[in-house]
Enzyme design. Structure first.
Site, PDB file in Angstrom:
ATOM      1  N   ASN B 134     -34.374 -38.912 105.178  1.00  0.00           N
ATOM      2  CA  ASN B 134     -34.871 -39.211 103.944  1.00  0.00           C
ATOM      3  C   ASN B 134     -36.056 -38.961 103.728  1.00  0.00           C
ATOM      4  O   ASN B 134     -36.928 -39.728 104.027  1.00  0.00           O
ATOM      5  CB  ASN B 134     -34.264 -40.730 103.620  1.00  0.00           C
ATOM      6  N   CYS B 137     -37.080 -40.570  98.975  1.00  0.00           N
ATOM      7  CA  CYS B 137     -37.105 -41.672  98.233  1.00  0.00           C
ATOM      8  C   CYS B 137     -38.478 -41.717  97.557  1.00  0.00           C
ATOM      9  O   CYS B 137     -39.529 -41.678  98.117  1.00  0.00           O
ATOM     10  CB  CYS B 137     -36.995 -42.811  98.877  1.00  0.00           C
ATOM     11  N   THR B 203     -33.934 -38.474  94.219  1.00  0.00           N
ATOM     12  CA  THR B 203     -34.118 -38.571  92.928  1.00  0.00           C
ATOM     13  C   THR B 203     -35.611 -38.336  92.419  1.00  0.00           C
ATOM     14  O   THR B 203     -36.594 -37.888  92.925  1.00  0.00           O
ATOM     15  CB  THR B 203     -34.051 -40.085  92.643  1.00  0.00           C
ATOM     16  N   CYS B 346     -20.803 -27.598  58.278  1.00  0.00           N
ATOM     17  CA  CYS B 346     -21.892 -28.486  58.848  1.00  0.00           C
ATOM     18  C   CYS B 346     -23.250 -28.304  58.315  1.00  0.00           C
ATOM     19  O   CYS B 346     -24.023 -29.091  58.259  1.00  0.00           O
ATOM     20  CB  CYS B 346     -21.416 -29.370  59.952  1.00  0.00           C
ATOM     21  N   CYS B 379     -31.112 -11.894  63.645  1.00  0.00           N
ATOM     22  CA  CYS B 379     -30.524 -12.712  64.965  1.00  0.00           C
ATOM     23  C   CYS B 379     -31.098 -12.212  66.211  1.00  0.00           C
ATOM     24  O   CYS B 379     -30.965 -10.873  66.581  1.00  0.00           O
ATOM     25  CB  CYS B 379     -28.983 -12.667  65.185  1.00  0.00           C
ATOM     26  N   CYS B 385     -27.692 -21.506  67.898  1.00  0.00           N
ATOM     27  CA  CYS B 385     -26.733 -21.885  66.950  1.00  0.00           C
ATOM     28  C   CYS B 385     -25.492 -22.184  67.608  1.00  0.00           C
ATOM     29  O   CYS B 385     -24.882 -23.180  67.312  1.00  0.00           O
ATOM     30  CB  CYS B 385     -26.371 -20.883  66.003  1.00  0.00           C
ATOM     31  N   CYS B 389     -23.645 -25.730  67.102  1.00  0.00           N
ATOM     32  CA  CYS B 389     -22.570 -25.909  66.571  1.00  0.00           C
ATOM     33  C   CYS B 389     -21.466 -26.756  67.190  1.00  0.00           C
ATOM     34  O   CYS B 389     -21.173 -27.057  68.293  1.00  0.00           O
ATOM     35  CB  CYS B 389     -21.841 -24.661  66.506  1.00  0.00           C
TER      36      CYS B 389
END
Ligand SMILES: Cc1cc2nc3c(=O)[nH]c(=O)nc-3n(C[C@H](O)[C@H](O)[C@H](O)COP(=O)(O)OP(=O)(O)OC[C@H]3O[C@@H](n4cnc5c(N)ncnc54)[C@H](O)[C@@H]3O)c2cc1C
Ligand SMILES: Cc1cc2nc3c(=O)[nH]c(=O)nc-3n(C[C@H](O)[C@H](O)[C@H](O)COP(=O)(O)O)c2cc1C
Ligand code: SF4
Ligand code: SF4
Ligand code: SF4
Lengths: 452, 424
Positions: B134, B137, B203, B346, B379, B385, B389
């Protein structure tokens, strides 16, 4: 007809136990819990150029207020609502959202389940009402004084808007309590816990508004004098008249106007004291018919039947309202018009109906075939009408009408300078939210007139 | 049914799903429940020297995103807080009872040869299958010159790995910290030290939030907070990148992929990008061990549908397509396509493109009805998009046919260095 005589007139109070009545007249749609509200708020896509907003008669920034619930900004959410609709609390409870905002929600297209806008609106407004007894502020006093006639949603929305702008408002109200149909008309289970009165009291905390009760236009006041005495006048007097069936026997015992029945129900705290027929027949096809029949069932009527002269699609009650009535055990019969009221001992005993069909123009026409329904109580819900007498006064004022109601322009100006009108007494849909919008627009117009 | 068995750095397990060294593997009780639930292996919660460390009360922070809980998770726990002998006894018992499962022991002791030399024999005596060092940590232990303090210095990584290889016959897996600029440096060091494999990520240094009433970082311990280690779904992209870098640039070094793996699909992505096994912590802490059921049959159903019989059939299959930016084809064009039948109007694609991209989606009203239409000429194929969406499959990106050959930056006319390159 054999048993009619012996059982006619079975009208009695206390058909249900107090606990049953309490449950029947409790909130039909209980509030969302804080957690449910956040989950529901997160279902909103925060649409751009949102269709729901366009479908709200008061144009509330719906994605804006819902996002604020999602982020935990409940004050901002409630104020966003109230800025557009000061009766956001009662509208959240009474709006037929299925034909307004929720009917336009894009989620409906996607999955048949719109965002619960009404319930979210209630979450935010309830929160603010509970948190802040006096959230509104007023601009510096203008010294102007406006008369508002009618303390219903239209009149009070107008009064509140004007008061916030710094004007002084006197509201003349014929009845003993403010709120209009919020207090006397809306179904009891939509506005529980005296909500109509609590909301009005909360709104009046803004200051600058005085309500004079027991003051009726046409009886205690006249429009010409109001015009002289005030800088502007707003008329929000609703619909004072009800249509009659046009049949003999409408004064028989047991025959009533549905709106009176509902008003009495709304004003009776102890529902166990309300007399209700064992078999109730409601005539009409609007929300009043739905509310009358549903509340009759909830008071303990064994049978409640709505009879409407055209089909389900022609009913002005929404599909949702029709479902709701049926869920409450109300039977809806279509294509029949009342033909004769049957009496027994001076009381109504039944109604003979004429079957109808639609003609090419969509009108109901008699087929010649009849049937009879027994009834201990007949509630008439065939429409309310505007009664112009109070505004016409001695007849010297030329207040123009349109479709039998007060004619107004886009700014809710009537044909008389300085006189404005809105709500049910003008043409358009008869909904609380529409009345609020009228009051709001009129307040802005009056403000422009006074300062312009 | 696909064969999910794995042999990773010589360690066998019936499936590639291991529990990462963390609370789920803290003691025999948890590990036995995990094995009963079907997990293929565990990396036992990190052991250290006695006396055991002490943990604070109030240990976890979590990120909620739009009502979704534990989108990211953070902890300020340290290594095991139980005596070494207890852990060793339990490891031996569990391994004896579950011979077909992988039992790897995670270790963290001070950075001296004596410390490592002392702990390795008793660990080996448990009968465990391997050790994981380890070096990751990011809190509590690094202040004591362990964990990330070692993992961030490649020389130390190499040195400790070499000690472990020298003093133990067990396979050595080096667990890497992501709290470093280039993951290849410690990975190379581990390899140089003779490590059999690497596992990553540990982590990510983090503060999940600030309690605005207490004015303290979360989780709050008696009015104060400290940075912790971030994990869970939010860190998956970071982990995938680091796994991919090692798979691409250090071929042949076995990788145990860790970081935000919650579903079989996450696992399949890690394996396709070069992981030989995957390790899970947060998803198990969120939902319990039962999530492995769906991981196992989800992966196997997907493999069956694709015709993959063993994990080797797709292991690393995406690595060859993981290239440097400079190798991407600048002549490739893709365009947004809106399926008007699926569109719920929308307006999110429009406002996103209008305000923040290339003004390539027109908002129209046709007979009062909203319609959103891509302007092909504007575009640039950015995908924004399609990401915003809310309706699945409504906006797709359509690669456009081209007659032009592949063009990379090194050859592009706009590249000033191209001229120099040509002149050489
Ligand atoms: C039974 C029933 C149920 C309904 N349910 C719903 C519903 O669920 N949802 C919904 O959106 N809408 C519903 N409506 C419609 C809604 O209540 C009205 O559209 C709304 O109240 C109109 O507001 P208003 O201010 O114009 O009129 P009103 O609410 O009618 O208020 C008018 C006020 O003016 C007063 N007034 C009248 N004449 C005079 C006078 N001459 N002088 C002084 N004061 C006067 C009245 O006493 C009253 O207070 C319902 C209506 C009825 C009848
Ligand atoms: C509460 C907690 C404690 C942890 N303790 C250790 C540890 O002792 N040793 C270790 O190598 N990693 C430890 N980790 C890191 C995890 O093993 C893993 O690398 C990280 O959580 C990423 O995986 P995930 O996204 O699936 O959670 C810990 C993680 C958590 C959440
Ligand atoms: S006021 Fe009524 S129509 Fe408008 S948003 Fe609220 S619930 Fe919907
Ligand atoms: S239409 Fe529905 S999803 Fe869109 S903003 Fe309105 S409530 Fe939200
Ligand atoms: S984001 Fe999708 S659903 Fe919304 S308007 Fe654009 S294409 Fe239609």
């Amino acid at each position: 007809m054999s048993d009619t005589a012996e059982t006619a007139g079975d009208i009695a109070a206390g058909r249900l136990k107090p606990a049953e009545l309490a449950a029947n007249f409790a909130d039909a749609h209980p509030p969302l819990s804080p957690h449910e509200a956040v989950v529901e708020a997160n279902r909103c896509y925060f649409c751009y150029d949102a269709p729901c907003r366009e479908a709200c008669p008061t144009g509330i920034d719906i994605p804006g207020f819902i996002r604020r619930i999602a982020t935990g900004n409940l004050r901002g959410s409630a104020l966003t609502i109230l800025e557009a609709n000061i009766f956001g609390g009662s509208c959240a409870r009474v709006c037929p959202t299925e034909i307004l905002c929720e009917g336009a929600c894009v989620r409906l297209a996607e999955e048949d389940r719109p965002v619960r806008i009404g319930a979210l609106q209630r979450r935010a407004t309830d929160w603010l009402m509970a948190q802040d007894p006096r959230p509104f502020t007023r601009a510096a006093a203008t010294g102007r004084h406006i008369a508002v006639v009618g303390a219903g949603p239209a009149g009070l929305a107008c009064a509140h808007g004007l008061a916030r702008l710094g004007h002084e408002v006197t509201v003349f109200e014929a009845r003993a309590k403010p709120g209009g149909l919020n207090e006397y008309g809306i179904a009891a289970y939509k506005l529980t816990d005296d909500f109509a009165q609590r909301e009005v009291a909360w709104l009046l905390s803004v200051g600058g508004i005085t309500i004079e009760h027991g003051r009726a236009l046409g009886r205690d006041l006249d429009l010409a004098a109001l015009r002289r005495g005030y800088d502007a006048v707003f008329l929000g007097i609703g619909l004072a008249g009800v249509r009659a069936l046009g049949l003999a026997g409408e004064t028989l015992g047991g025959v009533r106007d549905a709106v009176d029945f509902i008003a009495e129900l709304r004003q009776t705290a102890d529902k166990g004291r309300l007399p209700i027929g064992r078999r109730v027949v409601v005539i009409g096809g609007g929300n009043t018919a739905i509310d009358a029949a549903t509340q009759a069932r909830r008071l303990g009527a064994e049978e409640a039947t709505i009879v409407y002269r055209r089909g389900p699609a022609e009913m002005s009650a929404t599909h949702h309202e029709q479902d709701w009535a049926q869920t409450n055990g109300v039977r809806i019969r279509h294509f029949a018009a009342p033909h004769r009221l049957l009496a027994s001992g001076g009381r109504v005993a039944g109604v003979e109906f004429m079957r109808t069909r639609l003609d090419a123009a969509g009108r109901a026409v008699a087929t010649g075939e009849t049937y009879t329904l027994h009834a201990d109580m007949v509630l008439k819900a065939v429409g309310q009408v505007f009664v112009p007498d109070p505004v016409h006064g001695d007849g010297t004022l030329a207040l123009a009408l349109d479709e039998g109601r007060i004619a107004v322009d886009a700014g809710r100006r009537t044909s008389l300078p300085g006189v404005y009108a809105g709500g049910d007494c003008i043409a358009g849909v008869d909904l609380t939210v529409a009345a609020v919008e009228d009051g709001k627009i009129a307040a802005a117009s009056i403000h422009r007139q006074l300062l312009g | 049914m696909a064969d999910l068995s794995t042999t990773f750095a010589g360690i066998r397990s019936p499936n590639p799903f291991w529990l990462a060294s963390a609370p789920p593997t803290d003691k025999a009780y948890n590990v036995v429940r995990a094995f009963e639930a079907g997990w293929g292996g565990v990396v036992w919660k990190t052991l250290g020297e006695d006396p055991p460390i002490v943990n604070v009360s109030s240990r976890y922070g979590a990120v909620r995103y739009n009502g979704v809980r534990v989108a990211g998770f953070n902890n300020i726990e340290l290594i095991t807080d139980r005596p070494l002998a207890v852990n060793l006894r339990e490891i031996a018992e569990v391994k004896r009872a579950w011979p077909d499962r992988a039992v790897v022991v995670s270790l963290m002791v001070p950075c001296t040869e004596a410390s490592w030399k002392a702990i390795l024999p008793p660990v080996e005596d448990t009968g465990c299958d391997g050790i994981e060092l380890n070096f990751g940590c990011p809190h509590g232990m690094s202040e004591r010159n362990m964990g990330a303090a070692v993992g961030q210095v490649p020389e130390y990584v190499e040195m400790v790995a070499a000690w472990c290889k020298q003093h133990s016959r067990l396979p050595v897996i080096v667990k890497l910290t992501p709290n470093i600029t280039n993951i290849l440096a410690p990975a190379r060091a581990a390899q140089a030290g003779g490590a059999d494999a690497v596992s990553l990520i540990n982590t990510v240094t983090s503060i999940t939030g600030v309690d605005l009433d207490l004015m303290a970082p979360e989780p709050v311990v008696d009015g104060q907070g400290t940075h912790g280690g971030y994990c869970g779904p939010a860190v998956k992209p970071i982990a995938l990148h680091m796994v991919g870098d090692i798979a691409r640039d250090l071929p042949g070094l076995p990788i145990s992929g860790i970081g935000g793996i919650s579903t079989w699909r996450d696992a399949a992505e890690f394996i396709a990008l070069g992981a030989g096994t995957v390790q899970v912590c947060t998803a198990a802490m969120h939902h319990g061990f039962r999530i492995v059921d769906d991981m196992i049959d989800g992966l196997s159903n997907w493999m069956d549908a694709r015709g993959y019989r063993t994990l080797a059939d797709f292991h690393g299959a995406a690595v060859r397509n993981y290239v440097h930016w400079g190798d991407l084809n600048l002549n490739f064009r893709t365009l947004a396509r809106i399926d008007q039948d699926l569109c719920i109007r929308c307006g999110l694609c429009h406002i996103a493109c209008e305000d923040t991209s290339h003004q390539a989606i027109a908002a129209q009203r046709i007979d009062g009805r909203r319609r959103y239409e891509v302007i092909d000429a504007e575009c640039v194929g950015c995908n924004l998009c399609a990401h915003v969406c809310p309706v699945d499959g409504c906006i797709t990106m359509a690669p456009q046919p081209t007659t032009q050959p592949k063009l990379v930056w090194a050859q592009h006319p706009n590249n000033p260095l191209r001229v120099a390159a040509a002149a050489e």
